[in-house]
Structure formats: structure tokens, C-alpha cells
Design an enzyme around this catalytic site. Structure first.
Site, PDB file in Angstrom:
ATOM      1  N   ARG A   1       0.726  -1.373   0.113  1.00 42.08           N
ATOM      2  CA  ARG A   1       0.038  -0.041  -0.112  1.00 42.08           C
ATOM      3  C   ARG A   1       0.800   1.198   0.008  1.00 42.08           C
ATOM      4  O   ARG A   1       0.515   2.228  -0.417  1.00 42.08           O
ATOM      5  CB  ARG A   1      -0.855   0.132   1.373  1.00 42.08           C
ATOM      6  CG  ARG A   1      -1.825  -1.119   1.517  1.00 42.08           C
ATOM      7  CD  ARG A   1      -2.624  -1.126   2.531  1.00 42.08           C
ATOM      8  NE  ARG A   1      -1.516  -1.473   3.720  1.00 42.08           N
ATOM      9  CZ  ARG A   1      -1.657  -1.374   5.039  1.00 42.08           C
ATOM     10  NH1 ARG A   1      -2.897  -1.283   5.410  1.00 42.08           N
ATOM     11  NH2 ARG A   1      -0.763  -1.539   5.811  1.00 42.08           N
TER      12      ARG A   1
ATOM     13  N   HIS B   1      -8.105 -11.159   2.013  1.00 43.91           N
ATOM     14  CA  HIS B   1      -7.491 -12.264   1.106  1.00 43.91           C
ATOM     15  C   HIS B   1      -8.518 -12.546  -0.343  1.00 43.91           C
ATOM     16  O   HIS B   1      -8.062 -12.358  -1.266  1.00 43.91           O
ATOM     17  CB  HIS B   1      -7.630 -13.783   1.572  1.00 43.91           C
ATOM     18  CG  HIS B   1      -6.390 -13.873   2.519  1.00 43.91           C
ATOM     19  ND1 HIS B   1      -6.308 -14.869   3.251  1.00 43.91           N
ATOM     20  CD2 HIS B   1      -5.548 -13.128   2.904  1.00 43.91           C
ATOM     21  CE1 HIS B   1      -5.317 -14.730   4.228  1.00 43.91           C
ATOM     22  NE2 HIS B   1      -4.732 -13.429   3.932  1.00 43.91           N
TER      23      HIS B   1
ATOM     24  N   LYS C   1      -2.950 -18.580   4.507  1.00 45.10           N
ATOM     25  CA  LYS C   1      -3.859 -19.336   5.243  1.00 45.10           C
ATOM     26  C   LYS C   1      -4.555 -18.377   6.340  1.00 45.10           C
ATOM     27  O   LYS C   1      -3.933 -17.303   6.880  1.00 45.10           O
ATOM     28  CB  LYS C   1      -3.354 -20.682   5.902  1.00 45.10           C
ATOM     29  CG  LYS C   1      -2.122 -20.521   6.687  1.00 45.10           C
ATOM     30  CD  LYS C   1      -1.771 -19.528   7.650  1.00 45.10           C
ATOM     31  CE  LYS C   1      -2.516 -19.612   8.883  1.00 45.10           C
ATOM     32  NZ  LYS C   1      -2.168 -18.410   9.920  1.00 45.10           N
TER      33      LYS C   1
ATOM     34  N   ASP D   1      -5.971 -18.154  12.956  1.00 48.29           N
ATOM     35  CA  ASP D   1      -4.437 -17.876  12.937  1.00 48.29           C
ATOM     36  C   ASP D   1      -3.693 -19.212  13.221  1.00 48.29           C
ATOM     37  O   ASP D   1      -2.884 -19.670  12.425  1.00 48.29           O
ATOM     38  CB  ASP D   1      -4.012 -16.728  13.780  1.00 48.29           C
ATOM     39  CG  ASP D   1      -2.629 -16.342  13.349  1.00 48.29           C
ATOM     40  OD1 ASP D   1      -2.241 -15.629  12.310  1.00 48.29           O
ATOM     41  OD2 ASP D   1      -1.766 -16.651  13.855  1.00 48.29           O
TER      42      ASP D   1
HETATM   43  N1  LIG Z   1       2.168 -19.582   6.760  1.00 49.46           N
HETATM   44  C1  LIG Z   1       2.526 -19.158   7.726  1.00 49.46           C
HETATM   45  O1  LIG Z   1       3.322 -19.722   8.634  1.00 49.46           O
HETATM   46  C2  LIG Z   1       1.766 -17.931   8.245  1.00 49.46           C
HETATM   47  C3  LIG Z   1       2.619 -16.979   9.176  1.00 49.46           C
HETATM   48  C4  LIG Z   1       2.075 -15.853   9.767  1.00 49.46           C
HETATM   49  C5  LIG Z   1       0.893 -15.303   8.925  1.00 49.46           C
HETATM   50  N2  LIG Z   1       0.456 -16.061   7.826  1.00 49.46           N
HETATM   51  C6  LIG Z   1      -0.874 -15.354   7.326  1.00 49.46           C
HETATM   52  O2  LIG Z   1      -0.485 -14.256   6.396  1.00 49.46           O
HETATM   53  C7  LIG Z   1      -1.447 -13.382   6.665  1.00 49.46           C
HETATM   54  C8  LIG Z   1      -0.468 -11.921   6.793  1.00 49.46           C
HETATM   55  O3  LIG Z   1       0.147 -12.324   8.034  1.00 49.46           O
HETATM   56  P1  LIG Z   1       1.214 -11.447   8.730  1.00 49.46           P
HETATM   57  O4  LIG Z   1       1.604 -12.081   9.866  1.00 49.46           O
HETATM   58  O5  LIG Z   1       2.533 -11.245   7.659  1.00 49.46           O
HETATM   59  O6  LIG Z   1       0.557 -10.073   8.992  1.00 49.46           O
HETATM   60  P2  LIG Z   1       1.289  -8.624   8.973  1.00 49.46           P
HETATM   61  O7  LIG Z   1       2.560  -8.638   9.439  1.00 49.46           O
HETATM   62  O8  LIG Z   1       0.260  -7.720   9.905  1.00 49.46           O
HETATM   63  O9  LIG Z   1       1.167  -7.987   7.481  1.00 49.46           O
HETATM   64  C9  LIG Z   1       0.036  -7.791   6.804  1.00 49.46           C
HETATM   65  C10 LIG Z   1       0.421  -6.965   5.729  1.00 49.46           C
HETATM   66  O10 LIG Z   1      -0.803  -6.808   4.889  1.00 49.46           O
HETATM   67  C11 LIG Z   1      -1.036  -5.496   4.217  1.00 49.46           C
HETATM   68  N3  LIG Z   1      -2.224  -5.172   4.624  1.00 49.46           N
HETATM   69  C12 LIG Z   1      -3.347  -4.880   3.731  1.00 49.46           C
HETATM   70  N4  LIG Z   1      -4.194  -4.049   4.190  1.00 49.46           N
HETATM   71  C13 LIG Z   1      -3.983  -4.116   5.505  1.00 49.46           C
HETATM   72  C14 LIG Z   1      -4.663  -3.619   6.571  1.00 49.46           C
HETATM   73  N5  LIG Z   1      -5.696  -2.945   6.412  1.00 49.46           N
HETATM   74  N6  LIG Z   1      -4.135  -3.605   7.774  1.00 49.46           N
HETATM   75  C15 LIG Z   1      -2.901  -4.308   7.983  1.00 49.46           C
HETATM   76  N7  LIG Z   1      -2.489  -4.708   7.193  1.00 49.46           N
HETATM   77  C16 LIG Z   1      -2.800  -4.766   5.831  1.00 49.46           C
HETATM   78  C17 LIG Z   1       0.127  -5.036   4.853  1.00 49.46           C
HETATM   79  O11 LIG Z   1       1.245  -4.701   3.744  1.00 49.46           O
HETATM   80  P3  LIG Z   1       1.702  -3.339   2.911  1.00 49.46           P
HETATM   81  O12 LIG Z   1       1.713  -2.608   4.124  1.00 49.46           O
HETATM   82  O13 LIG Z   1       2.928  -3.676   2.517  1.00 49.46           O
HETATM   83  O14 LIG Z   1       0.554  -3.174   1.999  1.00 49.46           O
HETATM   84  C18 LIG Z   1       0.716  -5.707   5.926  1.00 49.46           C
HETATM   85  O15 LIG Z   1       2.124  -5.479   6.183  1.00 49.46           O
HETATM   86  C19 LIG Z   1      -2.435 -13.863   7.469  1.00 49.46           C
HETATM   87  O16 LIG Z   1      -3.617 -14.060   6.706  1.00 49.46           O
HETATM   88  C20 LIG Z   1      -1.956 -14.948   8.232  1.00 49.46           C
HETATM   89  O17 LIG Z   1      -2.836 -15.748   8.801  1.00 49.46           O
HETATM   90  C21 LIG Z   1       0.642 -17.222   7.491  1.00 49.46           C
END
Ligand SMILES: NC(=O)c1ccc[n+]([C@@H]2O[C@H](COP(=O)([O-])OP(=O)(O)OC[C@H]3O[C@@H](n4cnc5c(N)ncnc54)[C@H](OP(=O)(O)O)[C@@H]3O)[C@@H](O)[C@H]2O)c1
Length: 335
Positions: free
Chosen positions: A40, A82, A100, A181
Site C-alpha cells: 500500500r 484475502h 491461510k 490464525d
Molecule cells: N504460513 C504461515 O506460517 C503464516 C505465518 C504468519 C501469517 N500467515 C498469514 O499471512 C497473512 C498475513 O500475516 P502477517 O503475520 O504477515 O501479517 P502482518 O505482519 O500484519 O502483515 C500484513 C500485511 O498486509 C498488508 N495489509 C493490507 N491491508 C492491511 C490492513 N488493512 N491492515 C493491516 N495490514 C494490511 C500490509 O502490507 P503493506 O503495508 O505492504 O500493504 C501488512 O504489512 C495472514 O492471513 C496470516 O494468517 C501465515
């Protein structure tokens, strides 16, 4: 170079925590290239691109999905977004690997699958547990009956989450809560080993904002096996999974990132010599590399879903999350 031997070209949508983990592992996957990132905020995209040597940095998700170099978009935004972000990618003609849980509800998940079909694109939930070499080995061995008849499974995942209330982990508007989560992992582990649950019961402790901080689940599975599963955002769980059978016990320390598993045979005299089990293939990075490799393989083979994370499996798990959320009294705006 033939079309099928060309590297698969990835674009990462969002620059949060998991996007970094994925980018680190993607560098280790042969036959793939990280060509673009979208955020963003342009500054965030630029920083991410500099860190991982990504040629294109986009200051909006719309620009990312419109990038002609990008073939598959990895959606790494909070769960509540998503569907919107996968839709953007499909409408721009891209394949999608989506973090996920795929969506907040089964209904939203069905819509995402429908969009994938409509646009004739590949879609896979980034359920990397199902593509992890150690878990795959366990699934194959348990299904082959190598460890006897499964009766009791236990799996738990949790860590203390200290974040402000607006963070995606706690914020109902972004799909906060331990079940979606973390709870999705023990549920997936049980599903992979035991089949589709015939009954699930859940209890939870909710936050003042109405999302689940702690959840405990019991389940009944085909063949009569029972499971107890947990997820916690308030405490440090063991992260262990185990499966007790009539012949012994399978133990997976840190089933979220397993290096190996072990089977301890038992009889009247007590435990026998443990059998250590590793995967047939190496774990790539933290394991996110194996999910990227699986998606890339499917895309190059022209598949529209992965046999390791088929759409029906993702939707079944989403239905289980719906059912459990109804039982524990957690709902999300619009889902
Ligand atoms: N596979 C795994 O092991 C694993 C581990 C952790 C999380 N996940 C999944 O990955 C996804 C993201 O998790 P994360 O821990 O990376 O989250 P995070 O650190 O909060 O990052 C989410 C990113 O989404 C973007 N975003 C777009 N709209 C947003 C909004 N309204 N509020 C907040 N962020 C927004 C932002 O990127 P920009 O600012 O760059 O746009 C933000 O940095 C979740 O669905 C989670 O379940 C998976």
C-alpha cells in the site's frame, strides 16, 4: 528454454511478516524468480525490493497485479482481505497462492474457488503444513497402517501475542483470533492424518473485542479416532503433535516446523527402540520453500489446483472453522 522449463515468476502482495519469510525461502527454490512486490506504501515496497533484490516495486496492489512480468501472486495480507486481493489478481489474469486461512468463511472460500475457475487460473491456499516433507511422510505411513490403528491425536499451537488491539491478530475487522490464525494448523494436521472430522466441539476464551484468545477443540474422526487440539494467543504451548495407536506413539516436536518425527513402539514391557522419520525430500528453508515449489510445479504442469492442498480440503477446513466459530460465539463483520 521451453515454456515448461522457464522459471515461475512471482509477485508478492503485501510486505508484512510472512511476506518476508516467504521471500527468504523463495530464493532457495529452483525454477522460481521473485520479480515484483506490491505494498500500500511505495516506500515499503521499495525497502522490501531492496532487501530481496526484487526488480519491480509497486506502490499499490493494483499496479502489482497489472505487472506483465508477474505470473503468480502470493497474497500475504490479513485474512479478511484475502478474497478482495485474490479477486484483483484473478481479474488481472494471474495465478494465486493465498495465505491461510484462505478466507474468513467457507462461503468466501467458495467464491474464491469460483473466481479461480471463472478465470481458469491456479489457486492454492498457502497451507504449507500439507506440503511439508516430514508431514507428507507421516501421512503416507499412517495411511499405510505402518504404526497401527490411530486412536488418540493431540496437537497444539500457541504463543503469547503482545500486540496493540488494532493488529490483525486481535482486530475482528481483520479476522483476528487464535482459531483462524493458529487453530487451523492442528485441525489440518488431524485432517491429513485421520480424514474428515465427523464431529467437532470447541470452547474458547474471548477478548473484550470478541475474538478468541484461547481455544480448545475435541474431534471425532473416521475409524473412531479422537483428537484434542488447541490454539493460544496468551501462552506458550508445546507446539507438539502426537498420535497414539495400538502399537505405540508417534511424536512430532514442533509440528509447525518439524525437522523429523519419531515413532516409539510400545508393548507390555514398555517402550521399544524409537524409529526416526524424516521427509523423502529436504525441507526448503523454513518449509515455505516446499509450498512455493509445489505451486510452481503445478503451474508449470498446467494444473489448476495442487493435489497436496486441493480446493475441497481447504473448503472442508473452512467449514470446520465456521462451525467452531459458531460454537464459541465469534463472528466477523460481513462474514
Ligand atoms: N504460513 C504461515 O506460517 C503464516 C505465518 C504468519 C501469517 N500467515 C498469514 O499471512 C497473512 C498475513 O500475516 P502477517 O503475520 O504477515 O501479517 P502482518 O505482519 O500484519 O502483515 C500484513 C500485511 O498486509 C498488508 N495489509 C493490507 N491491508 C492491511 C490492513 N488493512 N491492515 C493491516 N495490514 C494490511 C500490509 O502490507 P503493506 O503495508 O505492504 O500493504 C501488512 O504489512 C495472514 O492471513 C496470516 O494468517 C501465515
Amino acid at each position: 528454454m521451453t515454456a515448461s522449463s522457464r522459471p515461475v515468476r512471482w509477485g508478492i502482495l503485501a510486505t508484512g511478516k510472512i511476506a518476508h519469510s516467504f521471500a527468504r525461502d523463495l530464493r532457495l527454490v529452483p525454477g522460481t524468480e521473485l520479480v515484483a512486490v506490491g505494498s500500500r506504501r511505495e516506500e515499503s515496497a521499495r525497502r522490501f525490493a531492496a532487501e530481496y533484490d526484487v526488480p519491480h516495486a509497486h506502490g499499490s496492489y493494483a499496479d502489482l497485479v497489472a505487472d506483465p512480468d508477474v505470473e503468480v501472486v502470493y497474497v500475504a495480507s490479513p485474512h479478511a482481505l484475502h478474497l478482495e486481493h485474490a479477486r484483483l489478481a484473478f481479474e488481472a489474469g494471474k495465478h494465486v497462492v493465498c495465505e491461510k486461512p484462505l478466507t474468513l468463511s467457507r462461503a468466501e472460500g467458495e467464491e474464491m474457488v469460483r473466481l479461480a475457475h471463472e478465470h481458469d487460473r491456479f489457486l492454492m491456499e498457502a497451507m504449507w503444513t500439507a506440503t511439508h516433507p516430514v508431514v507428507r511422510r507421516l501421512v503416507a505411513e499412517v495411511h499405510a497402517g505402518r504404526f497401527g490403528t490411530p486412536h488418540q491425536l493431540h496437537a497444539e499451537l500457541g504463543f503469547r501475542v503482545d500486540v496493540p488491539p488494532q493488529d490483525r491478530m486481535l482486530n475482528p475487522d481483520l479476522g483476528g483470533g487464535a482459531l483462524l490464525d493458529m487453530g487451523v494448523y492442528p485441525l489440518t494436521f488431524a485432517h491429513l492424518l485421520l480424514g474428515e472430522a465427523t464431529e467437532l466441539r470447541g470452547v474458547a476464551t474471548l477478548s473484550p473485542a470478541g475474538i478468541d484468545l484461547d481455544v480448545a477443540i475435541t474431534g471425532r474422526y473416521p475409524g473412531g479416532a479422537l483428537a484434542t487440539m488447541g490454539a493460544s494467543m496468551t501462552s506458550w504451548s508445546s507446539r507438539t503433535a502426537s498420535l497414539a495407536t495400538d502399537l505405540g506413539r508417534l511424536v512430532v516436536e514442533d509440528f509447525h516446523h518439524p525437522a523429523t518425527a519419531r515413532f516409539v513402539p510400545y508393548d507390555e514391557d514398555g517402550p521399544g527402540e524409537p524409529v526416526v522419520l524424516s521427509g523423502a525430500e529436504p525441507v526448503i528453508g523454513r518449509g515455505y520453500g516446499n509450498e512455493a515449489a509445489e505451486a510452481a510445479r503445478c503451474i508449470r504442469e498446467g494444473l489448476r489446483e495442487s493435489p497436496l492442498v486441493p480446493h475441497h480440503q481447504t473448503l472442508t477446513l473452512l467449514g470446520q472453522l465456521d462451525d467452531l466459530r459458531a460454537q464459541i460465539g465469534v463472528s466477523y463483520p460481513g462474514a
